[in-house]
Design an enzyme around this catalytic site. Structure first.
Site, PDB file in Angstrom:
ATOM      1  N   CYS A  22      78.507  78.309  77.943  1.00 23.69           N
ATOM      2  CA  CYS A  22      78.328  79.770  77.946  1.00 23.69           C
ATOM      3  C   CYS A  22      78.490  80.369  79.491  1.00 23.69           C
ATOM      4  O   CYS A  22      78.605  79.771  80.498  1.00 23.69           O
ATOM      5  CB  CYS A  22      76.946  80.177  77.614  1.00 23.69           C
ATOM      6  SG  CYS A  22      76.551  79.500  76.070  1.00 23.69           S
ATOM      7  N   GLY A  52      83.398  81.043  77.250  1.00 22.64           N
ATOM      8  CA  GLY A  52      82.913  81.083  75.780  1.00 22.64           C
ATOM      9  C   GLY A  52      83.827  82.129  75.064  1.00 22.64           C
ATOM     10  O   GLY A  52      83.729  83.089  75.455  1.00 22.64           O
ATOM     11  N   ASN A 110      72.691  79.835  79.914  1.00 24.07           N
ATOM     12  CA  ASN A 110      73.876  79.065  79.867  1.00 24.07           C
ATOM     13  C   ASN A 110      73.353  77.489  80.481  1.00 24.07           C
ATOM     14  O   ASN A 110      72.506  77.261  81.427  1.00 24.07           O
ATOM     15  CB  ASN A 110      74.795  79.346  81.122  1.00 24.07           C
ATOM     16  CG  ASN A 110      75.767  78.166  81.312  1.00 24.07           C
ATOM     17  OD1 ASN A 110      76.450  78.254  82.598  1.00 24.07           O
ATOM     18  ND2 ASN A 110      76.347  77.458  80.497  1.00 24.07           N
ATOM     19  N   GLY A 111      73.601  76.411  79.438  1.00 23.64           N
ATOM     20  CA  GLY A 111      72.936  75.112  79.735  1.00 23.64           C
ATOM     21  C   GLY A 111      72.486  74.638  78.442  1.00 23.64           C
ATOM     22  O   GLY A 111      72.559  75.377  77.135  1.00 23.64           O
ATOM     23  N   TYR A 138      87.164  70.985  85.592  1.00 25.25           N
ATOM     24  CA  TYR A 138      87.681  71.549  84.336  1.00 25.25           C
ATOM     25  C   TYR A 138      87.255  73.031  84.192  1.00 25.25           C
ATOM     26  O   TYR A 138      87.920  74.066  83.883  1.00 25.25           O
ATOM     27  CB  TYR A 138      87.651  70.816  83.104  1.00 25.25           C
ATOM     28  CG  TYR A 138      88.014  71.749  81.902  1.00 25.25           C
ATOM     29  CD1 TYR A 138      89.255  71.628  81.576  1.00 25.25           C
ATOM     30  CD2 TYR A 138      87.092  71.831  81.182  1.00 25.25           C
ATOM     31  CE1 TYR A 138      89.696  72.588  80.362  1.00 25.25           C
ATOM     32  CE2 TYR A 138      87.424  72.593  79.954  1.00 25.25           C
ATOM     33  CZ  TYR A 138      88.391  73.153  79.599  1.00 25.25           C
ATOM     34  OH  TYR A 138      88.883  73.522  78.384  1.00 25.25           O
TER      35      TYR A 138
HETATM   36  P1  AMP Z   1      91.906  65.575  74.313  1.00 22.36           P
HETATM   37  O1  AMP Z   1      93.130  65.988  73.689  1.00 22.36           O
HETATM   38  O2  AMP Z   1      90.731  65.595  73.697  1.00 22.36           O
HETATM   39  O3  AMP Z   1      92.138  64.477  75.272  1.00 22.36           O
HETATM   40  O4  AMP Z   1      91.709  66.994  75.252  1.00 22.36           O
HETATM   41  C1  AMP Z   1      91.832  67.022  76.734  1.00 22.36           C
HETATM   42  C2  AMP Z   1      92.127  68.325  77.111  1.00 22.36           C
HETATM   43  O5  AMP Z   1      90.843  68.929  76.892  1.00 22.36           O
HETATM   44  C3  AMP Z   1      92.185  68.323  78.649  1.00 22.36           C
HETATM   45  O6  AMP Z   1      93.568  68.950  79.111  1.00 22.36           O
HETATM   46  C4  AMP Z   1      91.149  69.451  79.151  1.00 22.36           C
HETATM   47  O7  AMP Z   1      91.610  70.292  79.970  1.00 22.36           O
HETATM   48  C5  AMP Z   1      90.521  69.815  77.939  1.00 22.36           C
HETATM   49  N1  AMP Z   1      88.951  69.689  77.892  1.00 22.36           N
HETATM   50  C6  AMP Z   1      88.220  68.873  78.538  1.00 22.36           C
HETATM   51  N2  AMP Z   1      87.149  68.926  78.358  1.00 22.36           N
HETATM   52  C7  AMP Z   1      86.875  69.849  77.440  1.00 22.36           C
HETATM   53  C8  AMP Z   1      85.848  70.606  76.910  1.00 22.36           C
HETATM   54  N3  AMP Z   1      84.646  70.229  76.855  1.00 22.36           N
HETATM   55  N4  AMP Z   1      86.042  71.591  75.978  1.00 22.36           N
HETATM   56  C9  AMP Z   1      87.381  72.252  76.023  1.00 22.36           C
HETATM   57  N5  AMP Z   1      88.485  71.609  76.412  1.00 22.36           N
HETATM   58  C10 AMP Z   1      88.298  70.541  77.112  1.00 22.36           C
END
Ligand code: AMP
Length: 500
Positions: free
Chosen positions: A19, A45, A121-122, A263
């Site tokens: 969030c 979010g 948030n958290g 990220y």
């Molecule tokens: P995946 O295809 O599941 O390996 O997704 C990896 C991608 O998701 C990476 O390019 C990240 O930028 C992004 N990512 C990493 N963690 C999250 C998260 N918690 N929520 C949404 N996207 C994420």
């Protein structure tokens, strides 16, 4: 080991939230400013948003919440119905099961102490225990979000210890919380003692602002960043200005989420005094030193890999290019429930410019691999486009463990690094080589000490215990110690109008 990863398309999520929060005190256009702030925090979010205001003549809280993106929920007309000089707002990104309007924040309550609203948030790790206890005492919850327990705790009778009711409530909750609260005369910002999630203070035209990230201040004309709210700090803002209270025992070992740098946060934000894009570029440099490779091009996976790829290119001397084109009108693919939908989502999101990679040896830099779907699709796209070699470089260590403090990762059995070895992952991705930045390199890139960070999703070391049974015991023990942790009433006589 499971070489046929991913084995299943079903996944169960715990209810969690990623969030963003924002608040304004003392501005005639509080709702509008909050709208701008939430707009800038939209990346934190995208499922729902809400604004609660107070401070016009009739002193009644007014609010509007909706599902979807901030500009879909609020327009000029909506904002004109939210008059007042104080406001808090929230953007929410939850899991599928709990994505309902009732769960949109800020949550508003009307109790004997007056009206209170909270944006969180958290993730509270003992919310379920507290909720059970509160329900057993007759409390009726109107949402399924953990944040509501904070309001219920604040509505409870005081323990007469002389401490503010807010501090009494915060002594009971455990886990990650960056909060903005609105009372009838104040706004309040809170960060948990380990400082898992960010929260910072700004000012505009003499009004005070609170925001999850500093990037929100950049888009509000005249606004400036003042400082971060410190871990364990409570800032109370009323017509006399801002007061700071540190009621909790300071912690040597902090828990700022390092994945915010990797990220989650926006690259134009400064978190804990360090610009996020600079940290990401450093991560790319570290990565190039740890996993060098002979190649013709460094390509980022946009947007998450942009700065790490830049750092990789600068350090390695390999030219940087953009071969992937992002479709900005596609939302996050991450939480689509089926693997097929996710794979389509991954494809529709990024297209490749064949001419730029044909017959080239390419290094693809991304911030993280979670399930592996994205990276695998990228390798396939590049090979189909005629790339000679594809080397994957990731600017953080393998994700092996779930996050209990507010970042939404799938069940561990769907985390590829939880299931497969390094070699198996490289094979699954069909990459010529695979290199992850190690934990030391990741921490070095921030310029800070390891003990400032939570890295539980990488190393499984959870700075706040998450075992529910243990939680309960620890919680009961803490209760008896709580008195020594909380500040004296004289220190904060006006918290919630001094009624408490
Ligand atoms: P995946 O295809 O599941 O390996 O997704 C990896 C991608 O998701 C990476 O390019 C990240 O930028 C992004 N990512 C990493 N963690 C999250 C998260 N918690 N929520 C949404 N996207 C994420």
């Amino acid at each position: 080991m499971n070489p046929s990863f991913p084995a299943s398309t079903s996944f169960q999520h715990r209810p969690k939230d990623e969030c963003g929060v924002f608040a304004v005190f003392g501005h005639p256009h509080a709702a509008e400013i909050t709208f701008f702030g939430l707009y800038a925090l939209q990346h934190r979010g995208q499922e729902s948003a809400g604004i609660v205001v107070n401070g016009d003549k009739d002193r009644k809280f007014k609010s509007h919440h909706g599902m979807g993106l901030v500009p879909q929920i609020f327009n000029e007309h909506q904002l004109s119905k939210l008059p007042g000089t104080r406001s808090i707002g929230h953007v929410r990104y939850s899991t599928t099961g709990s994505s309902t309007l009732e769960n949109a924040q800020p949550i508003v309550a009307d109790c004997s102490r007056g009206q209170i609203a909270v944006g969180h948030n958290g993730n509270l790790v003992n919310a379920h225990v507290l909720r059970d206890e509160l329900e057993a005492e007759g409390a009726i919850f109107k949402t399924t979000v953990d944040s509501e327990v904070i309001l219920h705790l604040m509505a409870q009778p005081s323990n007469n210890s002389g401490d503010s009711i807010l501090v009494q409530a915060l002594c009971k909750v455990k886990g990650a919380f960056s909060l903005v609260l609105l009372s009838e005369r104040e706004i309040i910002g809170v960060r948990d003692s380990l400082g898992f999630r960010p929260l910072c203070i700004g000012q505009v035209d003499g009004a005070w602002l609170l925001s999850s990230e500093s990037c929100a201040f950049d888009i509000i004309p005249g606004a400036k960043f003042v400082r971060d709210v410190e871990p364990g700090e409570i800032v109370i803002i009323d017509e006399n200005g801002l007061r700071s209270i540190k009621p909790f025992v300071p912690k040597e070992r902090l828990g700022f989420c390092i994945f915010e740098y990797v990220y989650f946060a926006r690259p134009d934000s400064t978190l804990e005094g360090i610009n996020v894009s600079a940290v990401r570029t450093n991560m790319g440099r570290e990565l190039a030193r740890q996993h060098p490779v002979e190649a013709d091009l460094v390509i980022p996976v946009p947007d998450s890999g942009n700065y790490a790829a830049l750092g990789f290119s600068e350090e390695s001397g390999i030219p940087y290019d953009h071969a992937f084109v992002r479709n900005h009108y596609v939302g996050r693919t991450f939480l689509n429930p089926s693997q097929l939908a996710r794979e389509f989502g991954v494809k529709v999101k990024l297209n490749i410019i064949k001419e730029r990679v044909k017959d080239k040896r390419v290094v693809v830099v991304d911030d993280s691999i979670v399930r592996g779907t994205t990276a695998r699709a990228r390798v396939m796209n590049l090979r189909n486009a005629g790339a000679k070699e594809v080397h994957i470089r990731i600017s953080c260590p393998p994700h092996r463990f779930p996050c209990h403090y507010g970042i939404d990762f799938p069940d561990p059995k769907h985390l590829i690094a939880n299931q497969l070895s390094h070699q198996e992952i490289a094979k699954y991705l069909e990459a010529d080589s695979l290199g992850y930045l190690d934990a030391e390199g990741m921490v070095r890139a921030t310029g800070r000490d390891e003990n400032k960070f939570c890295m539980a999703c990488f190393n499984g070391k959870y700075p706040v215990a998450v075992n529910p049974e243990l939680e309960k015991l620890v919680f009961e023990r803490r209760q008896t110690r709580a008195e020594s942790l909380i500040f004296a009433e004289e220190a904060a006589p006006r918290l919630f109008n001094g009624k408490i």
